[in-house]
Design a protein around this motif. Structure first.
Motif, short mmCIF file in Angstrom:
data_model
loop_
_atom_site.label_atom_id
_atom_site.label_comp_id
_atom_site.label_asym_id
_atom_site.label_seq_id
_atom_site.Cartn_x
_atom_site.Cartn_y
_atom_site.Cartn_z
N ASP A 173 0.80 -1.23 0.00
CA ASP A 173 0.00 0.00 0.00
C ASP A 173 0.83 1.28 0.00
O ASP A 173 0.30 2.36 -0.30
N ALA A 174 2.09 1.20 0.34
CA ALA A 174 2.90 2.42 0.44
C ALA A 174 2.97 3.20 -0.88
O ALA A 174 2.91 4.44 -0.86
N LEU A 176 0.55 3.48 -3.06
CA LEU A 176 -0.74 4.18 -3.14
C LEU A 176 -0.74 5.43 -2.27
O LEU A 176 -1.23 6.49 -2.67
N LEU A 177 -0.20 5.29 -1.07
CA LEU A 177 -0.16 6.40 -0.11
C LEU A 177 0.69 7.55 -0.66
O LEU A 177 0.27 8.72 -0.67
N ILE B 149 3.31 -0.38 6.13
CA ILE B 149 2.26 0.64 6.15
C ILE B 149 1.06 0.13 5.36
O ILE B 149 1.23 -0.47 4.30
N ASN B 150 -0.16 0.36 5.86
CA ASN B 150 -1.30 -0.01 5.02
C ASN B 150 -2.22 1.17 4.76
O ASN B 150 -2.18 2.19 5.45
N LEU B 151 -3.03 1.02 3.73
CA LEU B 151 -3.84 2.15 3.26
C LEU B 151 -4.95 2.50 4.23
O LEU B 151 -5.18 3.68 4.52
N GLU B 152 -5.67 1.52 4.74
CA GLU B 152 -6.86 1.82 5.54
C GLU B 152 -6.50 2.51 6.85
O GLU B 152 -7.20 3.44 7.28
N SER B 154 -3.81 4.33 7.30
CA SER B 154 -3.32 5.66 6.90
C SER B 154 -4.48 6.59 6.60
O SER B 154 -4.44 7.78 6.94
N SER B 196 -6.78 -2.07 -2.07
CA SER B 196 -5.51 -2.04 -1.34
C SER B 196 -5.03 -3.48 -1.13
O SER B 196 -5.78 -4.44 -1.30
N HIS B 198 -4.15 -5.15 1.61
CA HIS B 198 -4.73 -5.90 2.70
C HIS B 198 -6.15 -6.37 2.36
O HIS B 198 -6.53 -7.49 2.63
#
Lengths: 233, 233
Positions: A173-174, A176-177, B149-152, B154, B196, B198
């Motif tokens: 996901d990094a 995307l962030l 790190i994950n999107l949700e 963040s 994402s 996850h």
């Protein structure tokens, strides 16, 4: 399809296997911007050292020595960490030994990669073209600030991810962030970076001109890469 | 002015001093969403355990045991990691012992804080109101996915930062990054989280309904907090 992944801090590098990846090392303010500018300006090679004393010793081997700690030039060193130091005529044809707070640490941690290359806004399109041509998995590794995530490295990462999106799959996901952050801030990047924590730290040191320069896009069409212990074009 | 800072991965927590901060622990998919839902639904307390066997042992002390590893319910446990498990009538008035892949680790790492509270989209406004009233420095700690790190998490962090922006100063760049990501994605959050890494992992386990539920805003006006070893309202 090859993948692109993002490591936003060197303190997270243990979570990534770099051995099957090309690593793009990023330290926008200011190590990798300096390296790009210097090598484009005719510096022969740049050798990164984590250790200040080791770096200083290279003076006796005919190198120019460049050193910064906490944003300030080390006493007695030839160059600080301003890209303008590296754009001077006097550095052309010279070998440079460099140590910085964050950038050299990130390079050291990438040494097992297929290839280590240097990314900055100054050569972002050249870096994107290079990794597309390589057809290897890519990891963008941000130098950060003493382990913490910083805005300017994240923005560069997002901008690079945005250029790679059609050619690579996302590994986590990094990316995307970072990409979302870049898309949100791209029209106002200088102002946003000026208000980031690292820039505020540097502003106390009067490096406003450096910050503006380090955010310029595509000044140079080169891709510095690590060969042995040296960065060369 | 008090500060808000963000730690996007438990593997970066060594960079932060939690002893002078209220820590908001976040594990949107799904630990802190479950905790919020359960305590709002009348669960008496929830005790997190890093260790699966310790958690299982609590069965003999009259607890319901809840366990998940890699997104799946542990064999023989009463509850998995779906918020719907925690919304069932049967859990009301019961004590729950829980162990999850990422969420309980983040709670364990926060124990030296002034206060540890549980954040999720389900109680985001209640959390924002609580920390504003507390007038302490705040650290939002994302559970992430095995250090990454994950999107949700963040996105939740960015949404919470966005609610705190007028009352707190930013301590580093991570709040800026999370907020920008949230602002960029907020109108399309479900779709973005579904894509994402996850969520894709969880989709293989058919938890689409859980993901939709965990992104609902302000279902509950409660703030779970750690008292001793137990989360209570």
């Amino acid at each position: 399809m090859k993948t692109v992944d993002v490591c936003l801090s060197p303190d997270l590098i243990h979570l990534y296997d770099v051995s099957d990846k090309v690593v793009v090392v990023v330290d926008i303010l200011r190590a990798t911007s300096c390296m790009t500018a210097g090598l484009a300006n005719g510096v022969k090679s740049i050798t990164p050292y984590q250790n200040l004393e080791q770096c200083e010793f290279m003076k006796y081997k005919g190198y120019l020595i460049a050193g910064e700690r906490d944003g300030q030039k080390v006493d007695g060193f030839d160059l600080g960490n301003s890209p303008f130091d590296y754009l001077d005529e006097s550095v052309r044809g010279k070998k440079v030994a460099v140590t910085t707070t964050n950038g050299t640490v990130a390079i050291e941690k990438s040494k097992r990669a297929i290839e280590v290359i240097i990314g900055s806004f100054l050569n972002i399109s050249a870096v994107a073209a290079h990794v597309k041509k390589q057809r290897q998995n890519v990891l963008i590794l941000c130098a950060g600030w003493k382990g913490k995530i910083n805005l300017e490295d994240s923005l560069f990462t997002g901008a690079l991810v945005d250029k790679l999106i059609d050619d690579f799959a996302f590994e986590s996901d990094a990316p995307l962030l970072a990409q979302a952050c870049y898309l949100q801030m791209k029209d106002d990047m200088l102002h946003r970076v000026q208000n980031s924590s690292h820039a505020k730290r540097l502003n106390r040191l009067n490096v406003q001109k450096d910050i503006e320069y380090c955010l310029k896009l595509d000044e140079f069409d080169i891709v510095p890469r690590l060969v042995g212990e040296e960065l060369v074009v």
